[in-house]
Write a protein that holds these residues in place. Structure first.
Motif, PDB file in Angstrom:
ATOM      1  N   VAL A 112      11.624  -0.977  -7.014  1.00  0.00           N
ATOM      2  CA  VAL A 112      11.577  -0.446  -8.187  1.00  0.00           C
ATOM      3  C   VAL A 112      10.057   0.297  -8.356  1.00  0.00           C
ATOM      4  N   ILE A 113       9.068  -0.351  -7.776  1.00  0.00           N
ATOM      5  CA  ILE A 113       7.847   0.488  -7.969  1.00  0.00           C
ATOM      6  C   ILE A 113       7.744   1.648  -7.169  1.00  0.00           C
ATOM      7  N   GLY A 114       8.575   1.759  -6.009  1.00  0.00           N
ATOM      8  CA  GLY A 114       8.242   2.992  -5.198  1.00  0.00           C
ATOM      9  C   GLY A 114       9.477   4.184  -5.390  1.00  0.00           C
ATOM     10  N   LYS A 115      10.437   3.914  -6.275  1.00  0.00           N
ATOM     11  CA  LYS A 115      11.548   5.119  -6.525  1.00  0.00           C
ATOM     12  C   LYS A 115      10.920   6.145  -7.315  1.00  0.00           C
ATOM     13  N   LEU A 125      16.773  -0.667 -13.585  1.00  0.00           N
ATOM     14  CA  LEU A 125      17.140   0.738 -13.846  1.00  0.00           C
ATOM     15  C   LEU A 125      16.398   1.087 -15.110  1.00  0.00           C
ATOM     16  N   ALA A 126      16.458   0.408 -16.119  1.00  0.00           N
ATOM     17  CA  ALA A 126      16.011   0.745 -17.658  1.00  0.00           C
ATOM     18  C   ALA A 126      14.534   0.916 -17.460  1.00  0.00           C
ATOM     19  N   ILE A 127      13.711   0.045 -16.744  1.00  0.00           N
ATOM     20  CA  ILE A 127      12.332   0.098 -16.321  1.00  0.00           C
ATOM     21  C   ILE A 127      12.094   1.462 -15.976  1.00  0.00           C
ATOM     22  N   LEU A 128      12.765   1.622 -14.681  1.00  0.00           N
ATOM     23  CA  LEU A 128      12.518   2.871 -14.084  1.00  0.00           C
ATOM     24  C   LEU A 128      12.645   4.193 -14.929  1.00  0.00           C
ATOM     25  N   LEU A 129      13.742   4.350 -16.034  1.00  0.00           N
ATOM     26  CA  LEU A 129      14.021   5.344 -16.726  1.00  0.00           C
ATOM     27  C   LEU A 129      12.911   5.543 -17.760  1.00  0.00           C
ATOM     28  N   ARG A 130      12.542   4.075 -18.339  1.00  0.00           N
ATOM     29  CA  ARG A 130      11.491   4.180 -19.313  1.00  0.00           C
ATOM     30  C   ARG A 130      10.244   4.780 -18.979  1.00  0.00           C
ATOM     31  N   SER A 131       9.687   4.264 -17.689  1.00  0.00           N
ATOM     32  CA  SER A 131       8.424   4.478 -17.225  1.00  0.00           C
ATOM     33  C   SER A 131       8.407   5.955 -16.692  1.00  0.00           C
ATOM     34  N   GLY A 132       9.672   6.788 -16.444  1.00  0.00           N
ATOM     35  CA  GLY A 132       9.488   8.094 -16.288  1.00  0.00           C
ATOM     36  C   GLY A 132       9.516   8.277 -14.391  1.00  0.00           C
ATOM     37  N   SER A 133       9.602   9.587 -14.193  1.00  0.00           N
ATOM     38  CA  SER A 133       9.696   9.790 -12.872  1.00  0.00           C
ATOM     39  C   SER A 133       8.328   9.877 -12.190  1.00  0.00           C
ATOM     40  N   LEU A 134       8.123   9.619 -11.094  1.00  0.00           N
ATOM     41  CA  LEU A 134       6.651   9.849 -10.362  1.00  0.00           C
ATOM     42  C   LEU A 134       6.438  11.379 -10.210  1.00  0.00           C
ATOM     43  N   PRO A 135       5.142  11.921 -10.488  1.00  0.00           N
ATOM     44  CA  PRO A 135       4.858  13.192 -10.421  1.00  0.00           C
ATOM     45  C   PRO A 135       4.846  13.795  -8.972  1.00  0.00           C
ATOM     46  N   VAL A 136       4.882  13.017  -8.018  1.00  0.00           N
ATOM     47  CA  VAL A 136       4.647  13.277  -6.597  1.00  0.00           C
ATOM     48  C   VAL A 136       5.502  12.306  -5.636  1.00  0.00           C
ATOM     49  N   GLU A 190       1.829   0.704 -13.088  1.00  0.00           N
ATOM     50  CA  GLU A 190       1.347  -0.173 -13.845  1.00  0.00           C
ATOM     51  C   GLU A 190       2.269  -0.559 -14.982  1.00  0.00           C
ATOM     52  N   LYS A 191       2.860   0.340 -15.405  1.00  0.00           N
ATOM     53  CA  LYS A 191       4.160   0.143 -16.531  1.00  0.00           C
ATOM     54  C   LYS A 191       5.322  -0.435 -15.937  1.00  0.00           C
ATOM     55  N   ARG A 192       5.764  -0.128 -14.751  1.00  0.00           N
ATOM     56  CA  ARG A 192       6.742  -0.674 -13.921  1.00  0.00           C
ATOM     57  C   ARG A 192       6.582  -2.119 -13.631  1.00  0.00           C
ATOM     58  N   VAL A 193       5.242  -2.268 -13.033  1.00  0.00           N
ATOM     59  CA  VAL A 193       4.938  -3.788 -12.746  1.00  0.00           C
ATOM     60  C   VAL A 193       4.875  -4.653 -13.655  1.00  0.00           C
ATOM     61  N   ASN A 194       4.123  -4.136 -14.608  1.00  0.00           N
ATOM     62  CA  ASN A 194       4.012  -4.941 -15.928  1.00  0.00           C
ATOM     63  C   ASN A 194       5.369  -5.280 -16.536  1.00  0.00           C
ATOM     64  N   GLU A 195       6.484  -4.251 -16.901  1.00  0.00           N
ATOM     65  CA  GLU A 195       7.697  -4.777 -17.404  1.00  0.00           C
ATOM     66  C   GLU A 195       8.316  -5.655 -16.420  1.00  0.00           C
ATOM     67  N   LEU A 196       8.169  -5.706 -15.097  1.00  0.00           N
ATOM     68  CA  LEU A 196       8.638  -6.904 -14.197  1.00  0.00           C
ATOM     69  C   LEU A 196       8.491  -8.088 -14.648  1.00  0.00           C
ATOM     70  N   GLY A 197       7.471  -8.496 -15.302  1.00  0.00           N
ATOM     71  CA  GLY A 197       6.964  -9.876 -15.894  1.00  0.00           C
ATOM     72  C   GLY A 197       6.169 -10.740 -14.887  1.00  0.00           C
ATOM     73  N   LEU A 198       5.516 -10.011 -14.019  1.00  0.00           N
ATOM     74  CA  LEU A 198       4.907 -10.605 -12.852  1.00  0.00           C
ATOM     75  C   LEU A 198       3.433 -11.484 -13.370  1.00  0.00           C
ATOM     76  N   VAL A 257       0.823  -1.035   0.049  1.00  0.00           N
ATOM     77  CA  VAL A 257      -0.179  -0.039  -0.043  1.00  0.00           C
ATOM     78  C   VAL A 257       0.911   1.060  -0.127  1.00  0.00           C
ATOM     79  N   LEU A 258       0.560   2.223  -0.940  1.00  0.00           N
ATOM     80  CA  LEU A 258       1.472   3.344  -1.216  1.00  0.00           C
ATOM     81  C   LEU A 258       0.598   4.622  -0.824  1.00  0.00           C
TER      82      LEU A 258
END
Length: 415
Positions: A105-108, A204-215, A68-76, A44-45
């Motif tokens: 990965v999902i929280g950065k 790291l590539a997943i984080l960079l592709r998905s972009g930074s969190l706005p908040v 969603e983009k980050r988690v999906n790219e983790l292949g879960l 829970v975030l």
């Protein structure tokens, strides 16, 4: 004709039974399972206001999309990302062996910056077009960056003005690498070195592709669903499935006798086709999905019940067994179609407007109804007609008919 019909019947029954007992277990175990069946991590975030960014509806929607983009790219297997209230997001990660790594990965925030030696930020993540992990010619694990046209121009200016100097590449304020610029780079591409493993470069590539969190987002709860709890849910689901299937099989055999046994064999085909379809669709099975399958089992024989009841009515009106069965299928088809189409519509609505496990229930229920119509209209009809044509059983009681026909002399009419 009778021998030919008997051979067709025996061939159909043999194939269905053999396929069922050969493939039902491998298919059932090969389908991906959700968090409630195999265990995993529940996170829970909560978004937090900062001087740089305030939490609002638009920011939360962007956070959900990025998550969603980050988690999906983790292949879960069937990850779930959904809103809870105004500021919270629930993330479920089935089958995660290392929850801490996934949470990182999902929280950065993934804020990428390129700074010169004076500490000025010249490029950031918004100038990035793509990021992919790869291994270079020296065997190092790197992240290959590709900038947008505007970012490429900025990068070319940055490198041309800093030949012989270092450029620091930072992620969330931490220096990843600080390479020395040997010459101006005008191709709009660069690499980030310093990754120990290819998996580290991939994350790291997943984080960079998905972009930074706005908040800013904080992890306020982490709950692990252990494999034992998931196994307990799985065992209970298997037990419920077995009891449901057994009760339906017993009911059909007792009330409709040989006709019911034919329907039970069609039900075996239904189960195999359903499991194969779920495997083909790469679906993930959850507890609500299992509930949809168990419910659809009862609906699978509903079509057969309608057919056999019409069959009895036609025979009692004075027709032969063969003509009665033909008329029974013809009369029941419209009713079967109308009743099942309403369930399919309801399943479609649940799938379109539902989320997470509700959609899993809708898929299994809707798919089960479609397959049940197919097996009832084709397999049950094929086997029953060949059974009657083979003329093995002449007593109508064998087909579930307890009353005598309305006209006399019916004992001779079994062709």
């Amino acid at each position: 004709m009778r021998k030919d019909s008997l051979l067709k019947l025996l061939a159909a029954v043999s194939v269905i039974v053999a396929v069922f007992f050969t493939f039902v277990a491998p298919l059932a175990t090969s389908i991906r399972q959700g968090l409630d069946l195999q265990g995993g991590t529940h996170v829970v975030l909560e978004a937090e206001d900062t001087p740089e960014a305030q939490v609002n509806e638009d920011a939360m929607e962007r956070v959900v999309r990025i998550m969603e983009k980050r988690v999906n790219e983790l292949g879960l297997a069937e990850p779930i990302v959904q809103r809870q209230g105004e500021r919270r997001i629930i993330v479920e990660l089935p089958g995660i062996k290392d929850p801490d790594k996934a949470i990182q990965v999902i929280g950065k925030t993934a804020m990428l910056e390129f700074k010169n030696e004076e500490g000025e930020t010249v490029l950031n993540g918004t100038d990035l077009k793509d990021a992919r992990e790869q291994t270079d010619q020296q065997g190092q694990n790197v992240v290959a960056l590709e900038f947008s046209p505007e970012g490429a121009e900025k990068f070319a200016v940055l490198t041309s003005m800093n030949v012989g100097r270092t450029i620091a590449i930072l992620l969330d304020g931490e220096v990843l690498t600080a390479p020395r610029v040997n010459e101006a780079i005008t191709g709009g591409k660069a690499v980030i070195t310093g990754n120990k493993t290819l998996e580290e470069a991939h994350n790291l590539a997943i984080l960079l592709r998905s972009g930074s969190l706005p908040v800013k987002v904080n992890i306020i709860e982490t709950r692990t669903v252990g494999p034992s709890l998931g196994q307990d849910s799985k065992d209970k689901s298997v037990f419920a499935f077995t009891v449901g299937l057994g009760a339906v099989v017993l009911f059909m055999a007792l009330f409709y006798r040989v006709s019911g046994i034919v329907a039970d064999i069609s039900l075996m085909a239904y189960v195999i086709i359903l499991l194969f379809a779920l495997k083909l669709l790469d679906a993930t099975l959850t507890l609500p999905g299992v509930a949809g399958i168990i419910l659809s089992i009862g609906m699978a024989v509903d079509a057969n019940v309608l057919i056999f009841e019409h069959f009895k009515e036609e025979y009692l009106s004075g027709k032969t067994l063969r003509l009665s069965m033909d008329a029974g299928f013809s009369r029941a088809f419209t009713t079967i179609f109308d009743s099942n189409i309403t369930t399919i519509i309801a399943s479609a609505v649940l799938f379109c407007f539902g989320t997470g496990s509700i959609r899993g229930f809708a898929i299994t229920l809707g798919l089960g109804v479609v397959i049940s119509m197919f097996t009832a209209i084709t397999l049950t009809q094929f086997m029953t007609k060949n059974l009657i044509a083979a003329n093995i059983f002449k007593n109508p009681w064998i087909y579930g008919i307890n009353k005598r026909p309305k006209t006399e002399g019916e004992v001779k009419r079994f062709g």
